[in-house]
Design an enzyme around this catalytic site. Structure first.
Site, PDB file in Angstrom:
ATOM      1  N   ASN A 113      30.960  16.142  22.994  1.00 46.61           N
ATOM      2  CA  ASN A 113      32.103  15.435  23.578  1.00 46.61           C
ATOM      3  C   ASN A 113      31.783  13.957  23.760  1.00 46.61           C
ATOM      4  OD1 ASN A 113      34.714  15.310  25.306  1.00 46.61           O
ATOM      5  ND2 ASN A 113      33.152  14.470  26.672  1.00 46.61           N
ATOM      6  N   GLU A 114      32.630  13.088  23.238  1.00 45.23           N
ATOM      7  CA  GLU A 114      32.563  11.631  23.477  1.00 45.23           C
ATOM      8  C   GLU A 114      31.131  11.101  23.399  1.00 45.23           C
ATOM      9  OE1 GLU A 114      34.688  10.697  27.093  1.00 45.23           O
ATOM     10  OE2 GLU A 114      36.626  11.189  26.200  1.00 45.23           O
TER      11      GLU A 114
ATOM     12  N   GLU B   2      38.475  21.836  31.938  1.00 46.92           N
ATOM     13  CA  GLU B   2      37.081  21.431  32.144  1.00 46.92           C
ATOM     14  C   GLU B   2      36.620  21.945  33.502  1.00 46.92           C
ATOM     15  OE1 GLU B   2      34.279  17.385  31.960  1.00 46.92           O
ATOM     16  OE2 GLU B   2      36.436  17.282  31.595  1.00 46.92           O
TER      17      GLU B   2
ATOM     18  N   TYR C 292      44.058   7.866  26.674  1.00 49.88           N
ATOM     19  CA  TYR C 292      44.771   7.911  27.942  1.00 49.88           C
ATOM     20  C   TYR C 292      45.468   6.579  28.173  1.00 49.88           C
ATOM     21  CZ  TYR C 292      41.803  11.986  28.906  1.00 49.88           C
ATOM     22  OH  TYR C 292      41.165  13.199  28.826  1.00 49.88           O
TER      23      TYR C 292
ATOM     24  N   GLU D 124      42.092  15.182  23.514  1.00 49.34           N
ATOM     25  CA  GLU D 124      42.342  14.697  24.873  1.00 49.34           C
ATOM     26  C   GLU D 124      43.421  13.626  24.794  1.00 49.34           C
ATOM     27  OE1 GLU D 124      39.177  13.590  27.552  1.00 49.34           O
ATOM     28  OE2 GLU D 124      37.788  15.044  26.656  1.00 49.34           O
TER      29      GLU D 124
ATOM     30  N   ASN E 231      33.153  15.765  29.669  1.00 51.27           N
ATOM     31  CA  ASN E 231      31.825  15.255  30.018  1.00 51.27           C
ATOM     32  C   ASN E 231      30.908  16.359  30.540  1.00 51.27           C
ATOM     33  OD1 ASN E 231      32.948  12.807  29.356  1.00 51.27           O
ATOM     34  ND2 ASN E 231      33.132  12.079  31.457  1.00 51.27           N
TER      35      ASN E 231
ATOM     36  N   GLN F  57      44.658  17.491  31.448  1.00 48.35           N
ATOM     37  CA  GLN F  57      44.212  18.869  31.266  1.00 48.35           C
ATOM     38  C   GLN F  57      45.347  19.805  31.614  1.00 48.35           C
ATOM     39  OE1 GLN F  57      40.326  19.588  33.025  1.00 48.35           O
ATOM     40  NE2 GLN F  57      39.543  17.638  32.306  1.00 48.35           N
TER      41      GLN F  57
END
Length: 499
Positions: free
Chosen positions: A172-173, A27, A244, A292, A72, A349
């Site tokens: 994304n999200e 990212e 996560y 992710e 993001n 990442q």
């Protein structure tokens, strides 16, 4: 010593491993790009500014696909800012991480870097502040051969051949209120459907990924997946998952047990996908992109001190310890145990930002989590066998009973090879393992790799890069078709057998 049993059968198969399950993520965030994979003028950089030391470590990992540019970040990204002559690219305020994005590194630089790294590109489109038309234009720039405005623009920028990107993330999200352009499930499902439809009209050979819940704990989990797929099931190929884990409470047994949640997350999302399939009488199944996943918490306090509107600050730079590597091993095993539905996954990442690789101005080194990721990527090829475990349990604070043993077996029929990945989560005792391999006549142990350390908090640093690293074990053998091994307390293990 505790005893455990691994049970497999050559005729009971979970599914083929898609190599993209070992993907990663870059990212435009912190030093992932600037100072990570790209640093013009650095003694370790090549003529294009790509860090050669970082590239060598990425090649060690054999990363098959890399998701870019977010995260993001993508929800406010104007891709046009990142192409063309660097001197003409505008600097922008980047709202997701409150920094200044110079756009010095952009889409075409990522394409060049990916070729050098030997990785395919996985591109995300902005469905936060932009929409279907912009996504179509970006696809035309990347994949159309020539003779149109955007394809000719790419050619004018020095790229005569298309980038030919085959996997595309539709935002994304989008369920998260932290996301620029956050949407309800119905709103997002509609725009994802229309975006994918337009993009596939332009390039029918691409695959698209719709946003699932950004975490199992989201209050809209379940409803989000069902509503989104109800709108776009026919148009998309994958649904994403993000997860996560953290150990703020410093409870190692509980932390190591958290991979159980990942397993439940995957099982739940598969059920939701299949519920929509049944409702629509659809023939195809939606596969999953776990794009992710990682441990993320070490840098939380440090990140609070970052001043806004800096350029490429030291952000999300978790320094991983040995217990993090154990959980990462269990997370990889969990992904593989669902290889029938998970076809893409991205450790988040790749460099500096919650990453297996760290850099300074003077070098690059492997974090503790580098090793299980590398082992899985190199040796986890073939067909996942339905792997059953009989082992003692321990009682975790938040997740109930948890097996001391995580394991999965992968059979590479072409190479006549069998790989056993295993984590012994017991902090006090070794585990004696047995597995009946009489169906695999002639297979013998070629290598047993172990990652372990007496100090669960041990870290790799630039000054001490080999504090935690794999060693060889002589504890595994096959006699009369029965495999036995001793897995040391709190250890990650890779046992390779060949005929």
């Amino acid at each position: 010593m505790k005893r455990a049993q691994i049970i497999i059968d050559r005729y009971f198969l979970t599914g083929e491993v898609d190599k993209r399950i070992y993907g990663s993520f870059l990212e435009q965030l912190g030093r992932a790009v600037y100072g990570g994979i790209y640093q013009e003028g650095n003694v370790n950089s090549d003529a294009q500014g790509f860090r050669k030391d970082t590239l060598e470590l990425v090649k060690e990992l054999r990363v098959p696909i890399v998701r870019y540019p977010g995260g993001n970040f993508v929800s406010g990204f104007h891709w046009e800012d990142s192409v063309g002559p660097k001197a003409q690219r505008p600097a922008r305020t980047e709202l997701a991480w409150k920094v200044i994005e110079t756009n010095e590194f952009g889409l075409n630089e990522f394409a060049d870097w990916s070729k050098k790294a030997g990785s395919d590109m996985m591109m995300a489109v902005n469905l936060g502040t932009r929409g279907p038309e912009d996504a179509k234009n970006l696809l035309e720039y990347c994949n159309f051969e020539g003779g149109t405005y955007y394809s000719d623009l790419r050619r004018a920028h020095g790229y005569a051949e298309p980038h030919n990107i085959k996997v595309w993330c539709l935002g994304n999200e989008m369920d998260g209120k932290w996301q620029m352009g956050h949407k309800t499930a119905g709103e997002y499902g509609r725009i994802a459907s229309e975006t994918s439809r337009l993009m596939k009209w332009l390039d029918p050979g691409i695959e698209t990924i719709a946003c699932g819940s950004s975490g199992l704990a989201m209050p809209t989990f379940g409803d989000w997946e069902y509503q989104v797929l109800d709108e776009c099931y026919e148009e998309v190929d994958y649904l994403s998952l993000h997860q996560y884990f953290e150990n703020h409470s410093n409870n190692t047994p509980d932390f190591l047990a958290s991979s159980k949640v990942m397993d439940e997350f995957i099982t739940g999302v598969v059920s939701l996908c299949d519920a929509v399939k049944a409702k629509k009488h659809a023939k195809k199944s939606i596969h999953l992109s776990f794009d992710e996943w990682n441990v993320w918490y070490h840098s939380n306090e440090q990140d609070k001190k970052i001043k806004p509107w800096d350029k490429a600050p030291h952000q999300l730079e978790d320094v991983y310890n040995f217990e993090d590597a154990l959980l990462v091993g269990s997370m990889l095993i969990t992904l593989l145990r669902h290889a029938d539905r998970i076809k893409i996954a991205c450790m988040a990442q790749l460099v500096n930002v919650i990453a297996p690789i760290m850099t300074s101005d003077t070098g690059a080194w492997r974090q503790t989590i580098f090793y299980p990721y590398m082992h899985a990527s190199i040796y986890g090829k073939g067909t996942v066998l339905l792997t059953q475990i009989k082992a003692p349990f321990y009682e975790s604070r938040n997740y109930g009973e948890v097996s001391i043993l995580d394991s999965v077996c992968i059979w590479d029929q072409e190479a006549d090879a069998l790989t056993i990945f295993a984590v012994n989560k017991d902090l006090e005792e070794d585990a004696e393992i047995e597995c009946d391999l009489r169906q695999f006549e002639g297979y013998q142990v070629k290598e047993h790799l172990v990652l372990t350390h007496d100090d669960l908090k041990a870290e790799n640093t630039e000054l001490a890069p080999d504090t935690v690293k794999p060693v060889h074990s002589a504890a595994s053998r096959v006699e009369n078709g029965i495999f036995t091994s001793v897995l040391g307390r709190h250890s990650w293990n890779v046992v390779r057998l060949e005929k």
